[in-house]
Motif scaffolding. Structure first.
Motif, PDB file in Angstrom:
ATOM      1  N   SER A   1      -6.011   1.067  -3.195  1.00  0.00           N
ATOM      2  CA  SER A   1      -4.993   0.345  -3.343  1.00  0.00           C
ATOM      3  C   SER A   1      -5.501  -1.299  -4.323  1.00  0.00           C
ATOM      4  CB  SER A   1      -4.289   0.143  -2.028  1.00  0.00           C
ATOM      5  OG  SER A   1      -4.927  -0.480  -1.375  1.00  0.00           O
TER       6      SER A   1
ATOM      7  N   GLU B   1       1.215   0.588  -2.663  1.00  0.00           N
ATOM      8  CA  GLU B   1       0.124   1.356  -2.835  1.00  0.00           C
ATOM      9  C   GLU B   1      -0.880   1.684  -1.369  1.00  0.00           C
ATOM     10  OE1 GLU B   1      -1.311   0.404  -7.754  1.00  0.00           O
ATOM     11  OE2 GLU B   1      -2.578  -0.173  -5.990  1.00  0.00           O
ATOM     12  N   PHE B   2      -0.953  -0.022  -1.086  1.00  0.00           N
ATOM     13  CA  PHE B   2      -1.973   0.479   0.357  1.00  0.00           C
ATOM     14  C   PHE B   2      -0.739   1.556   1.600  1.00  0.00           C
ATOM     15  CE2 PHE B   2      -2.938  -1.123   4.554  1.00  0.00           C
ATOM     16  CZ  PHE B   2      -4.319  -0.803   4.934  1.00  0.00           C
TER      17      PHE B   2
ATOM     18  N   LYS C   1       1.170   3.501   0.805  1.00  0.00           N
ATOM     19  CA  LYS C   1       0.700   5.104   0.148  1.00  0.00           C
ATOM     20  C   LYS C   1      -0.263   5.547   0.573  1.00  0.00           C
ATOM     21  CE  LYS C   1       1.689   8.130  -3.650  1.00  0.00           C
ATOM     22  NZ  LYS C   1       0.182   8.821  -3.544  1.00  0.00           N
ATOM     23  N   VAL C   2      -1.510   4.757   0.901  1.00  0.00           N
ATOM     24  CA  VAL C   2      -2.352   5.641   1.020  1.00  0.00           C
ATOM     25  C   VAL C   2      -2.551   6.122   2.057  1.00  0.00           C
ATOM     26  CG1 VAL C   2      -4.881   4.978   1.246  1.00  0.00           C
ATOM     27  CG2 VAL C   2      -4.095   4.152  -1.087  1.00  0.00           C
TER      28      VAL C   2
ATOM     29  N   VAL D   1      -9.348  -1.154  -0.491  1.00  0.00           N
ATOM     30  CA  VAL D   1      -7.877  -2.396  -1.038  1.00  0.00           C
ATOM     31  C   VAL D   1      -8.488  -3.496  -1.172  1.00  0.00           C
ATOM     32  CG1 VAL D   1      -5.979  -3.068   1.197  1.00  0.00           C
ATOM     33  CG2 VAL D   1      -7.827  -1.185   1.515  1.00  0.00           C
TER      34      VAL D   1
END
Length: 371
Positions: free
Chosen positions: A310, A315-316, A318-319, A336
Motif C-alpha cells: 500500500s 490502499e492500506f 483495503k489491504v 506499507v
C-alpha cells in the motif's frame, strides 16, 4: 563537550587518503553523515548490515589498495567480529573503523540495549587486538593520521571511537518522502483492526509507535536490530493465534536469512508488516536500500502466497480488508509505504518497562492467548 565540525573531520579523512565510508548509521554520526550526504565530499555506501559492510570495505581495498572506513555503532561492531577475525586480520586487509560509543559508562547511561557493549567496549577492542583511539576535539586530526599510518604499516584494522555529541549540529536539507500515511497511523490501524493477536515490534521507532498507539503486551524489541521476523518464526510455531510482526525496511533487509527460513506450511499464522519509509529514521534519516528492492517479488520467492503493498491510506485500509478475506490458514506479507516526517519523539518503552518485564508480559500473554 566535544563539538567537531563535520567539514574539518571530513578534510582530515581525505588528507589521509581514507574512504569510501561504508556505514550502518548511528544517531551519534547523523550530523557527519548528513553533511556527507549533502556535500558528497566522500563516497558513502550503505549496505544492509555491519557484516556486509566489512565485506564491501574489504572488496574495495582488494581492488584499490586504498583503506576504506567502516562507520558503525558499538553494538554493530559485534556483528563484524567474524569478518574481522576470519577475513581482515588473517588476510591483512585494513579498514578504519569509526565506532560510536553508545552506552558509555554502562547501565543507566543509554537505552538498555547498549548496557553491555557500552560498559565493555574497550575490553572487546583489546580482546580482538584492535588498536584504537578515543576521539578528542583538539587531537582528532593527529589521531586520524596516527591510525591511518598504523593501518597502512600493519595492514590491520584500527578504530577511532566516537563519543556522544562529537559533531556540531548540521542542518541539511530535509528529505521527507511523499507517502501520506505515517508509521504511527498505520500501526494504530493495525492494532485496532487485528485484535486478539500477538504482536512483535522491531527496535527503534516502530516499537515506540506501537507502544504509543496501544500498549498491548508486545515483545517490544529494544536493540537486536534485524531479528524481529526470526523471533516471530519461533513464536509462531507455538501458538494458534496470529503473530503480527511490525518491522521497518532497514531492519527487514538487515538479516534476510530470517525470511529465507520462513516455512509456509509451519508458519501459517504470521502477518508480517514492513513499514517502509526508505530510511533509518531514528539515526537521522539516512537512506536505506529499500527503494531499490521489490518486496513483493522477494516475499513471493520466500514462499508467501498472500502479498500486499500500500502507498495511501485508502490502499492500506483495503489491504486490511483483503487480509480479513484471505485464508486464515495462510501467512501474509504486507509492505506499507509510510512517510518520515519530523515529529516529536515518542516515549521509549524502556522508560516504563525493563527488558525482563517486557519478556515476562509477552510470555504470559502468549500462554493466556492459547488457553
Amino acid at each position: 563537550m566535544i563539538k567537531i565540525n563535520s567539514k574539518d573531520f571530513t578534510e582530515a579523512l581525505i588528507k589521509n587518503n581514507l574512504g569510501p565510508i561504508v556505514e550502518v548509521p548511528c544517531s551519534y554520526l547523523k550530523d557527519f553523515l548528513n553533511y556527507l550526504q549533502d556535500t558528497k565530499k566522500i563516497e558513502v555506501i550503505n549496505p544492509v548490515n555491519e557484516a556486509v559492510a566489512m565485506g564491501v570495505a574489504s572488496g574495495f581495498y582488494l581492488s584499490t589498495g586504498k583503506i576504506p572506513i567502516v562507520a558503525i555503532q558499538n553494538s554493530g561492531l559485534m556483528n563484524t567480529l567474524n569478518a574481522l577475525t576470519s577475513l581482515n586480520q588473517i588476510y591483512d586487509i585494513p579498514v578504519l573503523y569509526l565506532v560510536t560509543w553508545r552506552g558509555e559508562g554502562g547501565k543507566g547511561h543509554d537505552a538498555p540495549e547498549h548496557d553491555i557493549t557500552g560498559k565493555k567496549l574497550e575490553n572487546f577492542l583489546k580482546t580482538f587486538d584492535l588498536p584504537y583511539e578515543i576521539i578528542e576535539e583538539n587531537k582528532f586530526k593527529d589521531q586520524i593520521k596516527k591510525l591511518s599510518q598504523l593501518a597502512k604499516r600493519t595492514k590491520k584494522p584500527v578504530a577511532l571511537i566516537i563519543k556522544k555529541n562529537t559533531f556540531q549540529k548540521y542542518l541539511g536539507v530535509s528529505k521527507n518522502n511523499k507517502y501520506e500515511i505515517t508509521r504511527f497511523e498505520a500501526i494504530k490501524i493495525i492494532k485496532e483492526t487485528i485484535t486478539n493477536s500477538i504482536f512483535i515490534s522491531t527496535t527503534g521507532y516502530p516499537t515506540r509507535d506501537s507502544f504509543a498507539a496501544k500498549d498491548t503486551k508486545d515483545f517490544y524489541i529494544v536493540g537486536s536490530m534485524g531479528h524481529a521476523f526470526s523471533i516471530g518464526l519461533g513464536v509462531s510455531l507455538n501458538t494458534k493465534k496470529k503473530v503480527v510482526i511490525l518491522d521497518g525496511d532497514g531492519s527487514s533487509l538487515m538479516h534476510l536469512g530470517g525470511l529465507a527460513s520462513f516455512n509456509p506450511k509451519k508458519n501459517r499464522n504470521i502477518l508480517y508488516f514492513v513499514l517502509d519509509n526508505e530510511s533509518y529514521e531514528s539515526t537521522g534519516g539516512q537512506a536505506t536500500v529499500s527503494a531499490n528492492v521489490d518486496f513483493r517479488l522477494l516475499a513471493k520467492s520466500f514462499g508467501f502466497k498472500n502479498v500486499f503493498k500500500s502507498r495511501t491510506k485508502i490502499e492500506f485500509k483495503k489491504v486490511l480488508d483483503d487480509l480479513r478475506n484471505a485464508k486464515e490458514t495462510e501467512a501474509a506479507f504486507i509492505q506499507v509505504k509510510v512517510n518520515n516526517e519530523k515529529k516529536s519523539e515518542r516515549e521509549r518503552v524502556s522508560d516504563k518497562y525493563t527488558c525482563l518485564q517486557i519478556k515476562d508480559r509477552f510470555m504470559e500473554n502468549v500462554k493466556k492467548q492459547d488457553q
